[in-house]
Design a protein around this motif. Structure first.
Motif, PDB file in Angstrom:
ATOM      1  N   UNK A 138       0.894  -1.257   0.127  1.00 32.85           N
ATOM      2  CA  UNK A 138      -0.075   0.030  -0.019  1.00 32.85           C
ATOM      3  C   UNK A 138       1.051   1.187   0.064  1.00 32.85           C
ATOM      4  N   UNK A 139       2.018   1.280   0.847  1.00 33.06           N
ATOM      5  CA  UNK A 139       2.737   2.473   0.861  1.00 33.06           C
ATOM      6  C   UNK A 139       3.511   2.339  -0.194  1.00 33.06           C
ATOM      7  N   UNK A 140       3.990   1.510  -0.855  1.00 33.84           N
ATOM      8  CA  UNK A 140       4.724   1.444  -2.109  1.00 33.84           C
ATOM      9  C   UNK A 140       3.903   1.994  -3.105  1.00 33.84           C
ATOM     10  N   UNK A 143      -1.374  13.079  -0.474  1.00 30.63           N
ATOM     11  CA  UNK A 143       0.106  13.576  -0.026  1.00 30.63           C
ATOM     12  C   UNK A 143       0.810  12.537   0.491  1.00 30.63           C
ATOM     13  N   UNK A 144       2.100  12.453  -0.272  1.00 31.74           N
ATOM     14  CA  UNK A 144       3.295  11.369   0.132  1.00 31.74           C
ATOM     15  C   UNK A 144       4.505  12.217   0.254  1.00 31.74           C
ATOM     16  N   UNK A 183      13.760  14.524   4.646  1.00 31.32           N
ATOM     17  CA  UNK A 183      14.021  14.323   3.222  1.00 31.32           C
ATOM     18  C   UNK A 183      13.061  14.979   2.534  1.00 31.32           C
ATOM     19  N   UNK A 184      11.729  14.902   2.946  1.00 35.24           N
ATOM     20  CA  UNK A 184      10.591  15.605   2.317  1.00 35.24           C
ATOM     21  C   UNK A 184      10.716  17.401   2.128  1.00 35.24           C
ATOM     22  N   UNK A 206      10.727   2.079   2.235  1.00 35.57           N
ATOM     23  CA  UNK A 206      10.027   2.061   1.079  1.00 35.57           C
ATOM     24  C   UNK A 206      10.228   3.662   0.445  1.00 35.57           C
ATOM     25  N   UNK A 207      10.172   4.749   1.183  1.00 40.02           N
ATOM     26  CA  UNK A 207      10.378   6.120   0.848  1.00 40.02           C
ATOM     27  C   UNK A 207      11.635   5.943   0.109  1.00 40.02           C
ATOM     28  N   UNK A 208      12.876   5.506   0.654  1.00 42.27           N
ATOM     29  CA  UNK A 208      14.089   5.559   0.341  1.00 42.27           C
ATOM     30  C   UNK A 208      14.200   4.925  -1.079  1.00 42.27           C
ATOM     31  N   UNK A 209      13.763   3.742  -1.397  1.00 43.51           N
ATOM     32  CA  UNK A 209      13.527   3.023  -2.600  1.00 43.51           C
ATOM     33  C   UNK A 209      12.758   4.017  -3.802  1.00 43.51           C
ATOM     34  N   UNK A 210      11.897   4.585  -3.148  1.00 46.57           N
ATOM     35  CA  UNK A 210      10.895   5.434  -4.140  1.00 46.57           C
ATOM     36  C   UNK A 210      11.801   6.450  -4.499  1.00 46.57           C
TER      37      UNK A 210
END
Length: 411
Positions: free
Chosen positions: A41-43, A52-53, A125-126, A365-369
């Protein structure tokens, strides 16, 4: 997770349950599957939904948005039910060993680790990628922006100041609150039983109580009506702090709280053992049919459904989503109960590391994105790669962290 006793001699450990006191292997498997669905879901967030992400400006694919919409209604509710199923046994044993201290450590520990170590990295990071306030080091961001020691910048983009939040830790926060509420209820109920001359502990049914289709239908009606009523006032994805720190989405509370209550009663009354397969599969079929219908008639349905307000579209979506929630949850329970006959050592370790997986998966997940932002393919290529890599890395990181005694004590 153990119920506190060994499997009865001669009992099949794959099907041993409440009656035998053994490990419920199929619940282990469900917890692993739900962890995978949360990661999926988060991916999917930057590649389909418009929410928002932490990563923005990514290519979109409609099928990924459909997956996120259909995956959202049931996984956390089922997580709550399974967690609540083990609450009564844990509180029953408080006469043998304390309950409150270990519970605060087991749930409060991940919350504190996440709030002070995990979420700040994500928000930094954001901040660096999407906020135009100039360069800043992590130390300055952490103290002045995340914790709020500095002054609020002019034209702050929010959504809140300071930047601190609990993010995905809301689930663990709510589980801690429900655990404490149940403990308080049990203390009161036990005192009442003692005054009546009854046993202090409520025990479990010697013969499991049969739960039928009408009971499930009534449960679903409670969820649907509660959801519809809450969403008259609160829209989906509208978050608010309760007691300033409990991050809450009121629109979904009617999908979560009844599942917590059902989990507690299921342990006492043996409902997971007696739930008829035909009932579970019937609801699963209904959820699958509505899922197919949503994809086939997406434009018409999304034009009619509403996420809040006192209108037909909101009431219809509350009922539609309830069928998805109850149908997929019951379907998974029956499917895994009837077809999982044991788990290996690695699976049991992964099931025991559920909280650790949940805690660490989001930065992975966010790092991979972020790493995939310049990949030479679209959303349909990036999403499965991120999801697969994130699941493997999250489970591996969680198992590695739990090898450290200090970390294992809280994860």
């Amino acid at each position: 997770m153990w119920t506190g006793r060994e499997v009865a001699p001669g009992a099949d450990p794959g099907v041993a349950g409440r009656s035998f006191g053994g490990r419920l292997h199929y619940l282990d498997s469900i917890r692993i599957a739900l962890s995978a669905l949360v990661i999926l879901h988060h991916a999917a967030q930057p590649y389909g939904p418009v929410d928002w992400w932490y990563v923005e400006g990514e290519p979109k694919a409609r099928w990924i948005e459909d997956f996120a919409v259909l995956n959202a209604p049931f996984k956390m509710s089922l997580f709550f039910l399974i967690a609540a199923y083990f609450l009564p046994a844990a509180v029953d044993r408080r006469h043998e060993r304390p309950y409150l201290g270990p519970r605060l450590r087991k749930l409060g520990g991940p919350i504190l680790i996440g709030f002070f170590l995990v979420i700040p990295v994500l928000m930094f990071a954001y901040y660096r990628a999407f906020r135009g306030y100039g360069p800043i080091g992590f130390g300055d961001y952490y103290a002045n922006v995340y914790l709020g020691a500095g002054e609020e910048p002019a034209g702050w983009s929010g959504p809140i100041w300071p930047d601190r939040q609990f993010g995905h830790l809301w689930f663990i926060q709510h589980l801690l609150v429900y655990s404490l509420l149940y403990l308080a209820w049990r203390a009161f109920a036990d005192r009442v039983r003692v005054r009546r001359g009854e046993e202090a502990l409520p025990g479990v049914r010697d013969v499991p109580e049969r739960v039928g289709g009408l009971a499930v239908l009534g449960f679903a009606a409670v969820v649907a009506v509660g959801t519809a009523l809450l969403r008259v006032r609160y829209a989906v994805d509208e978050w608010m702090p309760v007691a300033e720190i409990i991050q809450t989405e009121p629109a979904d509370l009617a999908q979560h709280v009844p599942f917590v209550v059902a989990g507690v009663l299921a342990y006492r009354r043996g409902w997971l053992e007696t739930l008829p397969a035909r009932v579970g599969y019937g609801w699963l079929a209904a959820a699958a049919a509505l899922s197919v219908g949503y994809v086939a008639f997406r434009s018409d349905l999304t034009g009619f459904f509403e996420l809040s307000g006192a209108n037909a579209g909101q009431f219809a979506w509350a009922g539609y989503e309830t069928v998805l929630c109850v149908g997929f949850a019951l379907g998974m329970l029956v499917l895994f109960r009837d077809h999982v006959r044991g788990t290996g050592r690695a699976q049991r370790a992964a099931a025991d590391a559920t909280f650790a997986i949940y805690l660490v998966h989001l930065p992975i997940v966010v790092g991979l994105q972020y790493l995939m932002r310049d990949a030479p393919f679209g959303a349909s290529g990036r999403f499965p790669l991120v999801a697969a890599a994130a699941f493997v890395l999250s489970v591996g990181a969680a198992l590695l962290l739990r090898r450290t005694p200090l970390v294992r004590a809280v994860l």
